[in-house]
Design a protein around this motif. Structure first.
Motif, PDB file in Angstrom:
ATOM      1  N   SER A   2       0.834  -1.202   0.000  1.00  0.00           N
ATOM      2  CA  SER A   2       0.000   0.000   0.000  1.00  0.00           C
ATOM      3  C   SER A   2       0.869   1.253   0.000  1.00  0.00           C
ATOM      4  CB  SER A   2      -0.918   0.004   1.217  1.00  0.00           C
ATOM      5  OG  SER A   2      -0.169   0.272   2.382  1.00  0.00           O
ATOM      6  N   ASN A   3       0.220   2.358  -0.257  1.00  0.00           N
ATOM      7  CA  ASN A   3       0.902   3.652  -0.270  1.00  0.00           C
ATOM      8  C   ASN A   3       1.510   3.968   1.094  1.00  0.00           C
ATOM      9  OD1 ASN A   3       1.466   5.303  -2.358  1.00  0.00           O
ATOM     10  ND2 ASN A   3      -0.371   6.573  -2.162  1.00  0.00           N
ATOM     11  N   ARG A   4       0.777   3.620   2.162  1.00  0.00           N
ATOM     12  CA  ARG A   4       1.252   3.887   3.515  1.00  0.00           C
ATOM     13  C   ARG A   4       2.502   3.060   3.822  1.00  0.00           C
ATOM     14  NH1 ARG A   4      -2.004   3.282   9.186  1.00  0.00           N
ATOM     15  NH2 ARG A   4      -0.296   4.019  10.465  1.00  0.00           N
ATOM     16  N   GLN A   5       2.504   1.788   3.431  1.00  0.00           N
ATOM     17  CA  GLN A   5       3.665   0.933   3.665  1.00  0.00           C
ATOM     18  C   GLN A   5       4.874   1.428   2.874  1.00  0.00           C
ATOM     19  OE1 GLN A   5       1.984  -2.840   2.558  1.00  0.00           O
ATOM     20  NE2 GLN A   5       1.714  -3.460   4.701  1.00  0.00           N
ATOM     21  N   THR A   6       4.646   1.897   1.653  1.00  0.00           N
ATOM     22  CA  THR A   6       5.731   2.429   0.836  1.00  0.00           C
ATOM     23  C   THR A   6       6.316   3.673   1.483  1.00  0.00           C
ATOM     24  OG1 THR A   6       4.628   1.602  -1.140  1.00  0.00           O
ATOM     25  CG2 THR A   6       6.331   3.249  -1.462  1.00  0.00           C
ATOM     26  N   LEU A   7       5.464   4.534   2.007  1.00  0.00           N
ATOM     27  CA  LEU A   7       5.914   5.758   2.673  1.00  0.00           C
ATOM     28  C   LEU A   7       6.695   5.422   3.936  1.00  0.00           C
ATOM     29  CD1 LEU A   7       5.907   8.836   2.691  1.00  0.00           C
ATOM     30  CD2 LEU A   7       3.750   8.751   3.931  1.00  0.00           C
TER      31      LEU A   7
END
Length: 91
Positions: A2-7
């Motif tokens: 997810s975007n959050r995990q990537t961030l």
């Protein structure tokens, strides 16, 4: 992923790029400084300091590490991706 995990992964990587080189620099500084300076011979305003050698080594190491982290963080901040560079087309 997810975007959050990537961030979060990017943040961990950025911190690793700052903390790890700073740790290595602090180790090298500690070895260099205390190969020349004897902690039991330190003076402050003409008075002899009384802490143990281990206390001096510990405080100095964390001081070196903090200064090195500031330097690494500043270098990372100045070179971070997406930062507009003036005169980039002149190279």
């Amino acid at each position: 992923m997810s975007n959050r995990q990537t961030l979060e992964s990017a943040k961990v990587k950025h911190w690793a790029l700052i903390v790890w080189p700073a740790f290595v620099a602090a180790c090298l500084l500690e070895a260099f400084v205390f190969s020349v300076v004897d902690p039991s011979e330190l003076h402050w305003s003409g008075d002899m300091l009384q802490p143990s050698r281990q206390a001096v080594y510990t405080v100095a190491f964390f001081g070196f590490w903090l200064i090195s982290m500031v330097c690494s963080g500043l270098a990372w901040w100045l070179a971070r991706p997406g930062r507009a560079t003036p005169n980039a087309g002149l190279a």
